[in-house]
Design an enzyme around this catalytic site. Structure first.
Site, PDB file in Angstrom:
ATOM      1  N   SER A 427       0.822  -1.218   0.000  1.00 42.68           N
ATOM      2  CA  SER A 427       0.000   0.000   0.000  1.00 42.68           C
ATOM      3  C   SER A 427       0.849   1.258   0.000  1.00 42.68           C
ATOM      4  O   SER A 427       0.328   2.357  -0.169  1.00 42.68           O
ATOM      5  CB  SER A 427      -0.916   0.017   1.227  1.00 42.68           C
ATOM      6  OG  SER A 427      -0.142   0.039   2.418  1.00 42.68           O
ATOM      7  N   HIS A 448      -3.202  -3.691  -5.260  1.00 39.44           N
ATOM      8  CA  HIS A 448      -3.494  -3.283  -3.884  1.00 39.44           C
ATOM      9  C   HIS A 448      -4.960  -3.494  -3.535  1.00 39.44           C
ATOM     10  O   HIS A 448      -5.826  -2.719  -3.912  1.00 39.44           O
ATOM     11  CB  HIS A 448      -3.098  -1.810  -3.690  1.00 39.44           C
ATOM     12  CG  HIS A 448      -3.366  -1.308  -2.311  1.00 39.44           C
ATOM     13  ND1 HIS A 448      -3.723   0.005  -2.046  1.00 39.44           N
ATOM     14  CD2 HIS A 448      -3.346  -1.933  -1.105  1.00 39.44           C
ATOM     15  CE1 HIS A 448      -3.901   0.153  -0.754  1.00 39.44           C
ATOM     16  NE2 HIS A 448      -3.680  -1.001  -0.163  1.00 39.44           N
ATOM     17  N   GLU A 460      -6.362  -1.166  -6.493  1.00 40.89           N
ATOM     18  CA  GLU A 460      -5.490  -0.230  -7.213  1.00 40.89           C
ATOM     19  C   GLU A 460      -4.467  -1.048  -8.004  1.00 40.89           C
ATOM     20  O   GLU A 460      -3.719  -1.839  -7.430  1.00 40.89           O
ATOM     21  CB  GLU A 460      -4.786   0.709  -6.229  1.00 40.89           C
ATOM     22  CG  GLU A 460      -5.735   1.714  -5.587  1.00 40.89           C
ATOM     23  CD  GLU A 460      -5.050   2.624  -4.583  1.00 40.89           C
ATOM     24  OE1 GLU A 460      -5.352   3.828  -4.562  1.00 40.89           O
ATOM     25  OE2 GLU A 460      -4.208   2.120  -3.807  1.00 40.89           O
ATOM     26  N   ASN A 498      -4.380   6.341  -0.497  1.00 37.67           N
ATOM     27  CA  ASN A 498      -3.583   6.777   0.655  1.00 37.67           C
ATOM     28  C   ASN A 498      -2.958   8.145   0.437  1.00 37.67           C
ATOM     29  O   ASN A 498      -2.771   8.910   1.388  1.00 37.67           O
ATOM     30  CB  ASN A 498      -2.502   5.738   0.972  1.00 37.67           C
ATOM     31  CG  ASN A 498      -3.082   4.497   1.636  1.00 37.67           C
ATOM     32  OD1 ASN A 498      -4.239   4.494   2.059  1.00 37.67           O
ATOM     33  ND2 ASN A 498      -2.289   3.442   1.718  1.00 37.67           N
TER      34      ASN A 498
END
Length: 593
Positions: A427, A448, A460, A498
């Protein structure tokens, strides 16, 4: 100032002003609506008529109640009509000149005991109050759009505001069925102060061509459970309005995260201000429309011209919650799965975790007992990566440590057959740094998943500069087959979710450090004002403060932006071992199980 506020004037009858007027009229207040445009005033009346008609149709109010509500709303074009109001709420355009002119004229009209409230979400309440003959009666009353539906109201005090005025307006907000949050005077206050920084970062991400508008919005909706993606939300708010708010925030903070992304200025200058103009980041069916229509930037349905590789068997490396969740996802979709851990015992434990998860699905009626047995039979636990010799896709889900992942990929390089796709679920780590330890970096890609993997729809898909086109196509095809939504992004810190989520969380911590607002008020503001499923401090404690700090450090190291430096309070809590729910204490304390 301690009055019942039975007669309230609303100055400015745009969307927000009309919504506030409706809330007040429904709550039994006499509402004086004022707008210099008679056409706008007529639209406000029509909107209230339509809204109350729908309420009658849905049996939420009676026809008599509807008539009473409509009778309590009267419109005028002159501020003189506010003479008898005990509270005046201005919701005119976000301009000091316009708002100051309104306040100067109101000083000459209303009684000395009347309270004057500004609906600004960007301008200084103190500066507006200073222009008034009675600054002690001026405060901010920030509703959220749509006002009838949104529960949050920020009650904003300046250093000049009388406490009695704040108490009176706070009491009114509760009587209206709202949740008032008391905040001090700074641009954006709590909710917008956190929201607009995040929206600005999303605009910058799009401007840099890092990801498409569709993928950015899908990532934040599916990865964070948000009601709207950031670019669609900017279109709804108004790109010009967002730019004004950010300019005010930047002038106060000088934080580069608040410096408006150039694309916001370009769109504003071109008149492409969002839904109200019919075009912003997206194109709509008409000015003021809600339906997105295809345009030159809409992805083509047949854009994926490269064929992927055949995948029938999948290897999942790891024994934790994420590894077992990913293995369950693949097995449910019909893939043969090898679940490898550092020992046979750990692998068997991970498979047992899948069995429990499937049992819960059966008990809830989401899965048949027969499907459970078939799914579980597709999973073979193994105590060594040697079992990956014939898999078509290998997915690692081990600890978020670069050395550990590199060692694992070096082993996969030796074990897996030529042509197998090697995927990492990292991540925050650079995928290319993992790929380069293999002899086939073109076969390595990021995949991800989000936790819990069986429930979360987002994946992702992270390409490095070396990833082959058919490897990228393979992973996207696999995501669709396992009923996940793939979004494309490049190999940089944080990817999409993120990179947008953690600066927002970090800024929430800074608000607490500066004693601007409490944990509870900030969490309430973001849930009630932004529609977030969890407040930032609830989320931080769930994610883990150590994990959050590690991601913040990666983002700061990659982008070198001072505004991304981890908040000292976060570092202190981690150093003290207060890591969130898993340790029983983080930003809040939790009962030990």
């Amino acid at each position: 100032m301690d009055t019942p506020l039975s007669t309230i004037a609303v100055v400015g009858l745009g969307t927000m002003g009309t919504g506030i007027a409706e809330v007040l009229a429904r709550a039994g207040r006499e509402v004086i609506g004022i707008d210099i445009s008679e056409a706008v005033a007529r639209q406000a009346v029509a909107a209230l008529e339509a809204s109350t008609a729908r309420a009658v149709q849905r049996e939420r109010i009676t026809e008599q109640e509807r008539r009473d509500i409509l009778a309590r709303f009267r419109t005028f074009s002159d501020l003189q009509a506010a003479a008898d109001a005990e509270l005046v709420i201005e919701v005119v355009p976000e301009s000091y000149e316009i708002k100051q002119q309104v306040f100067r004229e109101l000083d000459a009209v209303v009684s000395p005991t009347a309270i004057l409230a500004t609906g600004t979400n960007a301008l200084s309440v103190t500066r507006l109050a200073a222009e008034s003959q009675h600054p002690e009666r001026v405060l901010g009353l920030h509703f959220f759009n749509p006002a009838p539906a949104m529960k949050l109201v920020e009650v904003v005090s300046s250093v000049l505001t009388a406490p009695t005025a704040v108490e009176t307006v706070t009491r009114l907000a509760r009587e209206l069925g709202k949740e008032p949050v008391a905040v001090g005077d700074r641009p954006g206050f709590v909710a917008d102060g956190l929201l607009f920084g995040y929206l600005n970062q999303a605009a910058s991400m799009y401007e840099a061509n890092y990801a498409s508008r569709e993928d950015i919005d899908a990532a934040m909706k599916l990865g964070c459970g948000l009601p709207m993606g950031p670019l669609a939300l900017l279109d709804l708010i108004g790109i010009d309005t967002a730019r004004t708010v950010l300019e005010a925030m930047y002038s106060a903070s000088h934080d580069r995260l608040h410096a408006p992304a150039p694309v916001l200025g370009q769109l504003s200058e071109a008149g492409l201000t969002g839904r109200k103009a019919g075009r912003g980041f997206y194109t709509y069916d008409a000015p003021g429309g809600q339906t997105v229509v295809p345009d030159a930037r809409t992805p083509l349905a047949d854009a994926g011209s490269v064929a992927g590789r055949e995948v029938s068997s999948v290897g999942v490396a790891g024994s934790g919650t994420m590894a077992s969740g990913i293995a369950e996802v693949f097995a449910k979709a019909g893939y043969t799965v090898v679940l490898a851990a550092r020992s046979q015992e750990k692998a068997d434990t991970a498979k047992a975790r899948i069995a429990k998860s499937l049992d819960r699905s059966v008990s809830k009626g989401r899965l048949t007992a027969e499907a459970r047995e078939e799914t579980l039979a597709r999973v073979t636990p193994a105590g060594s990566l040697d079992a990956f010799a014939e898999v078509d896709l290998a997915v690692e889900a081990v600890a978020e440590d670069l050395d550990i992942k590199q060692q694992l990929f070096a082993t996969l390089d030796k074990v897996c057959r030529p042509g197998a796709v090697l995927a990492t679920t990292t991540s925050s780590l650079p995928v290319v740094a993992i790929a380069k330890v293999t002899s086939r970096p073109q076969d390595v890609i990021g995949m991800h998943f989000f936790n819990p993997a069986p429930a979360m729809k987002l994946v992702e898909v992270v390409r490095t500069v070396l990833t082959a086109d058919d490897v990228h196509a393979t992973v996207r095809e696999v995501c669709v087959k396992v009923r996940k939504h793939p979004v494309d992004c490049g190999d940089r810190a944080g990817f999409i979710v993120n990179a947008l989520l953690f600066p927002y969380l970090n800024n929430a911590i800074k608000m607490v450090e500066e004693h601007y607002a409490t944990l509870d008020d900030i969490d309430a503001a973001m849930k009630l004002g932004g529609g977030y499923p969890m407040g930032p401090f609830e989320l931080l404690d769930v994610v883990g403060l150590d994990v959050s700090l590690a991601i913040e450090k990666v983002l700061h190291s990659e982008f070198r932006d001072p505004g991304l430096a981890p908040a000292p309070l976060l570092e202190h809590l981690v150093a003290a071992g207060c890591l969130g729910r898993k340790t029983g204490r983080g930003f809040r304390e939790y009962a030990r199980r």
